[in-house]
Write an enzyme that holds these catalytic residues in place. Structure first.
Site, PDB file in Angstrom:
ATOM      1  N   SER D 296      -3.840 -26.516 -21.380  1.00 43.06           N
ATOM      2  CA  SER D 296      -3.472 -24.832 -20.252  1.00 43.06           C
ATOM      3  C   SER D 296      -1.875 -24.774 -21.292  1.00 43.06           C
ATOM      4  CB  SER D 296      -2.978 -25.776 -19.173  1.00 43.06           C
ATOM      5  OG  SER D 296      -4.556 -26.043 -19.309  1.00 43.06           O
ATOM      6  N   HIS D 372      -5.695 -26.390 -10.855  1.00 45.31           N
ATOM      7  CA  HIS D 372      -5.894 -26.919 -11.592  1.00 45.31           C
ATOM      8  C   HIS D 372      -6.074 -28.727 -10.982  1.00 45.31           C
ATOM      9  CE1 HIS D 372      -7.543 -25.607 -15.109  1.00 45.31           C
ATOM     10  NE2 HIS D 372      -6.068 -25.466 -15.712  1.00 45.31           N
TER      11      HIS D 372
END
Lengths: 445, 445, 445, 445
Positions: D296, D372
């Site tokens: 990410s 997340h």
């Protein structure tokens, strides 16, 4: 369709000369369409002409079928003169070219006709139906053998395994397919929708092969029960009221019924492929299943039994057997414990003998045994009072067999069977066979 | 795959003796598997053995293909002795039985081999691919003709129209199929996804035939533009930026591209059936459409033109034409109004003459004309500067033809064409053809 | 499920204090899961927690349902204090913000709970089933009204027409759906698979609405007969042995049965939308069909008849009627021509009167009339001895009505009905109504 | 659609009084249709009226949208007087009945309007699009907040997880869906069909959620690479020319891109559910995969870096860092080994600190971390020069993070995060954070 009587009816009807003339006219019209379809123009007008010819075939009065098959046999065969010439050419010089030429000439124009008829919607179904009718009349009309050979040749190419799809049949399947199962089931009659539903519950599996051109018609289907241990009787499996068990706890898959659906596809065999692929599918879904076996009838056993009476009479042991087995003719003998026990004692060894040793032209007399042994299965176990239905008692004296498919042995077993015509059986079954009086020195064939 | 160079490469590579030995070994291993597959056991082990053989075929090094085809040709042909005997038997007594026997013996075992290979998943695709490779090498290896004849015979049975499905291709079609269109398009190159998308918009239709065993592979596809009036040029149809028109206002369907996708299916023809069924589909969806016509290239026109120079030189008129047509070699001649006009004046009658009269073995020299006239279409109109792409100028001098399919006349036209080899053309086109110097007495052939 | 007795059983069972304690415990465990699911963590653990809660709900003993609903009513309602405050805030200053706040607080947390339960597979089905159980007990437990309001609110959003698909039901439909038709049919019982099959033949159509989350559950279905002329009796339509007619020759579509399948979706109405969309579908498939009409029962007619005895007694004409109608109580009266004729003479005008004039709260007493008139249909025709089944005789005295849907008038009719509560009827039917003694001056209400 | 400029354009355009009048008229016509649709008649005319209103909405000139939203806000809100009364009633007596009444009155009629618009084909898509336009203008028009609240409320009910289907996206997916991926991809731009194809090869997986009413519109999609070991850089994954590896040899699934597709569904979250279900699917297909992690970006890192300059200046260590990090502004600094090394030394601890400690309102500043960590993942590893695209360098200074999803810890992690706002990170990452000068006593916040 009950073909024999159907043909008797036809034959009777065509005694009437008027009707005969009309039948001839109708058949000739259809044949004319077929001829157009085979012409060069036919290829281009294509589907349209095929459609027309097919419609004419479908509207053919039953009594005109004879005339139609006669014309099909006489007019669409290879030209004998041309073919003779090609034969002579080939014999004179067997080159690739003379071979290709011979190949093209020897193929009856009927095959191309059938291929062109197939271009119309519903063509495949019509041709399969045509062969069914033809087969029903072939005995009386051996001159139509060539037509049958052509259709069989085409079908064995068209219905190649590579074109079939295996589909699971369950309660999500369309009714139009499910009703075919009820109609076609050949081993243990399905008495209606409730019966069918029970056979499609969570502890059962049913699979069929389909061809893309016959989407609503199973070609062959197999019914499987997921059980703990190898089933020894079929009635519990057929019991509508039986509790549905958890398939995840099963260790055995019992193939208890397998039915070829299309008479028109006779001798195009799917059974062997179906059993093996279904075993693969089940292995995938249920890793715990270890045993794959059938629960099968012994359909010709009692017929055979009648045929060996004389042989049995040759030994004292045999005579005793014969005496004891007279009980088989008493009604409901098997419901009386003493009767049943004595019959069992004598009958089971005989049946084992029948399965292991009774042969005709080197192959087992029993058709079901022939099929499964030929597929590489092994004769595993004989089950007493395993099918007490009227049918089961009449043909198999209530006996059923487990043929076991051990996936690792299948190829070897098959090899042994094909090459040496040796029957692969479990030690226990072989031992039983040895106990039969027919196995005794004096009783040997 | 560029087959010729592929085979050249092979041939070069097998000069190396080690490689040659390895190729032989690999090919022999595969052939051994094929022989097992053909044995009786092969039928039973069925799909498993087929799978193995197919895997061996796929992993065959390219340079072993020659050896494989050689063995296929030599080892799986009919037994000449047996076949000779069967020929003699048939000649002696041409009965149904001797015919059936002959029929079975004349069929090369290869056909059964191919049918059994087809049992494995991917079998059909592999066999179609095998023929593609074979065709690429057939010229150099006429001894393989028999293999090709076998595959063609099988495919013409398997890819029967009755087994194909017509599917509309549009933007809802899976990418795996759409990318094949980009790859296969043979008439007007598709330059990418944007180009493809434009050809699938609301004012277009695209249809393809599929076979159930090749679900991701179109066999043939056709591209249609729904227009007002008969298109006279192809560039507007191919213009990515063109506005999407309302299909409901269309009165004409222009078939502007038709592509056979599978080289391995050569001479199994689908085009005729496709055009007619697509016309039916469009009629259903758009009752207002009255005209069904192609916009087709004249691919061999300039070649032919070169070949008639001498003939033209035989007349004064012809010499003038030849003189004027020298402009064709000037770059971009068609962009200068005066040039274009003078070329047009002389070229169009020549092209009309070419289409109507230029024959070879009684059939039109032009392959596209042969196809559409054979399907029953009629030569309707010649269009000037209709395809100004490089390709279009080089081969067709920019000319394109509308072949019109009048659904009611198709059968008659076809009949006329097949029987009399007469070209059905519009009066205007015939008149144009008469204006050509080659039509003049002195210029007649 | 027979809910009333089901709840009686529950109530009886919970007298036992041990069982009561266990029920409470089980219900509290489930409620605890529900609370977790509603917590912030619940949103993230998402589907897993929903699955768990749903499993707990499914394994809830029946007698614990009371306790569960009680907790659902008491614990998942808006917080009265917070809500009161929000009300006061809004009253003080009705801004968008205070409104949004009020909106969020007034929604019972139950709704969010139900939405989260719905995340698990089978959630929608479970919630629809929950409401079915709730509705069965609502009379006895008015304190659960809020739960019902929440579920109804959710369902009217979830089962929005935009999310439903109309599917044709025929013999190609999976058995799992077809068996639901047999089970749910509420108007004319389907006696089994053969009966069902007849209702799905070529001269019939059946359509249902489905929701994507309940793929095997029809929400509502309608059965249509394609006929020549407007059917005047239902038995011929239900006759299993009736010949299948050619649907292409039909000029009329008779809606002879419409069934709401899911009790849990009570008051979420689909019928109106279904009838209209089915009419559109039929118009598309059969352009020759001109008439769309129902063949409907008059279910409350005899009840109403009993209720107007006194009124009838007020006039001489009425008394005659009453006298004649005593025959209705004789067994099989309608099979005797004279009886039938006299009953018909008096009963038909009464029924016409009932349909046109009998109201309750301004709307027709007859539920079926209310439904079709509300949809914009018109009372077209009364049919004598149209349903001679036991059921039909008992409730409707054998009478049936054709309500006609003229697609162009539907909106107007509906308007008239809604605004003026005026019954739109054919002149003939209105005339019949006027002949009824209750229409006479002395008999007017 | 670029909404801000779109609205600026509108605003400019409506200065013209004529246009303004026309906009008003158009908007009022549409509102009149909406009012009809909401009337009792509207329920019956149903889909037809919804269709008409939707068509009017679609043909609304852009500059009339303002007027339409204004009317929507003013005319379809709850009646303040009625609502005030209901509030007072509830306050006076908070019974189930007064609550239900309040509940019904507080729901803006807009919600029912939207539900009815949804009955027409394409309704759901139109409403999602409407919210997208609304959101683009909400800042300038806070008075429309209520409309947004209504749509959000509806959508959170309609797009419930229970109604979504997870579909694998691959090369068999229709082009109409695939092109949406190219269009919507928000993390690592898909440059065209070739790029997309690489991302759908055998060593990749792509999944999306779909809603039945939007069959061609993915709601959210995720791209996964099946790798050996946890990817430390994204460019190798995006490399079009990279070799396709065997997915069966993979031990790690890297989620390298997740994109919400529908702006109109803002704040209806699917990401959490998608990641977890995809992990389940992969576990099923690839039992050997042990690690599920993202790769990410750290999108707001450099912004944050700029904001802490002053704080850094407070310590000597911080000043050194600041000095060294000036290199970040030199072009291509990362390609010079010495520069890169020194930057790395100082930057990585800062980024670790940023991810673990930088908070705003108690939650991580970094949006991706928030997402997340909130889902229960753990900060696993920081990767140096992991995204060297222009974009990646500008925003994240080339750094990327692996967030790991350990299926067994997810719930606990989430709990910890939600309750204590504690960031779950690997020891190594925490250690790195401690090395950052901002972690030193003088540098603590």
């Amino acid at each position: 369709m009950d073909t024999p009587s159907f043909f008797k009816r036809i034959i009777r009807s065509v005694v009437d000369p008027d009707k005969r003339a009309r039948a001839d006219r109708k058949a000739r019209q259809l044949i004319a369409l077929c001829r157009s379809l085979l012409s060069e123009g036919g290829e281009v007008s294509g589907a349209a002409l095929a459609r027309e010819a097919l419609a004419a075939y479908h509207s053919l009065p039953e009594f005109a079928l004879l005339a139609f098959f006669d014309l099909l046999a006489s007019e669409f065969s290879p030209d004998p003169q041309e073919l003779t010439r090609a034969c002579q050419d080939y014999c004179a010089q067997p080159s690739p070219d003379s071979l290709i030429r011979l190949f093209h000439l020897v193929e009856p124009p009927r095959q191309e006709l059938f291929r062109r008829l197939n271009m119309a919607a519903g063509g495949t179904a019509a041709l399969v139906g045509m062969r069914e009718r033809l087969l029903g009349a072939l005995k009386a009309h051996p001159e139509w053998k060539g037509i049958d050979a052509d259709l069989e040749h085409l079908f064995s190419s068209w219905f190649n395994r590579g074109f079939l799809t295996l589909k699971r049949i369950d309660w999500h399947t369309p009714a139009i397919i499910l009703e075919k199962l009820i109609k076609y089931e050949a081993v243990h009659e399905i008495t209606g929708w409730r019966d069918l539903h029970r056979r499609l519950e969570a502890d059962r599996r049913c699979f069929a092969f389909f061809h893309p051109a016959l989407p609503d018609e199973p070609l062959i289907f197999i019914e499987v029960a997921l059980t703990r241990g190898m089933s020894a009787a079929v009635q519990p499996l057929l019991d509508l009221g039986s509790a549905v068990s958890d398939p995840q706890s099963a260790d055995t898959a019992i193939f208890y019924s397998i039915t070829n659906c299309q008479r028109g596809l006779r001798s195009i065999s799917f059974g062997n492929l179906l059993i093996k692929q279904v075993a693969q599918e089940l292995k995938q879904e249920f890793p715990r299943i270890r045993t794959y076996a059938t629960l099968s009838p012994v359909p010709a056993f009692r017929n055979w039994l009648a045929s060996v009476q004389e042989q049995l009479a040759a030994t004292a042991a045999g005579r005793t057997v014969t005496e004891e087995l007279k009980r088989l003719d008493e009604p409901e003998w098997f419901k009386r414990a003493d009767s049943a026990e004595r019959v069992q004692k004598h009958l089971v060894p005989l049946c084992a003998y029948y399965l292991v040793h009774a042969k005709s032209d080197g192959e087992p007399v029993d058709g079901v045994a022939r099929f499964h042994l030929g597929n590489g299965a092994r004769l595993e176990r004989l089950n007493w009072l395993a099918d007490i239905s009227k049918h089961g008692m009449q043909r198999s004296a209530g006996l059923m067999v487990n043929y076991q498919y051990r996936l690792d042995d299948v190829e070897n077993n098959h090899e042994v069977y094909v090459k040496e015509h040796r029957v692969v059986a479990s030690p226990k079954l072989k031992k039983l066979a040895r106990e039969c009086p027919l196995s005794q020195p004096a009783g040997k064939r």
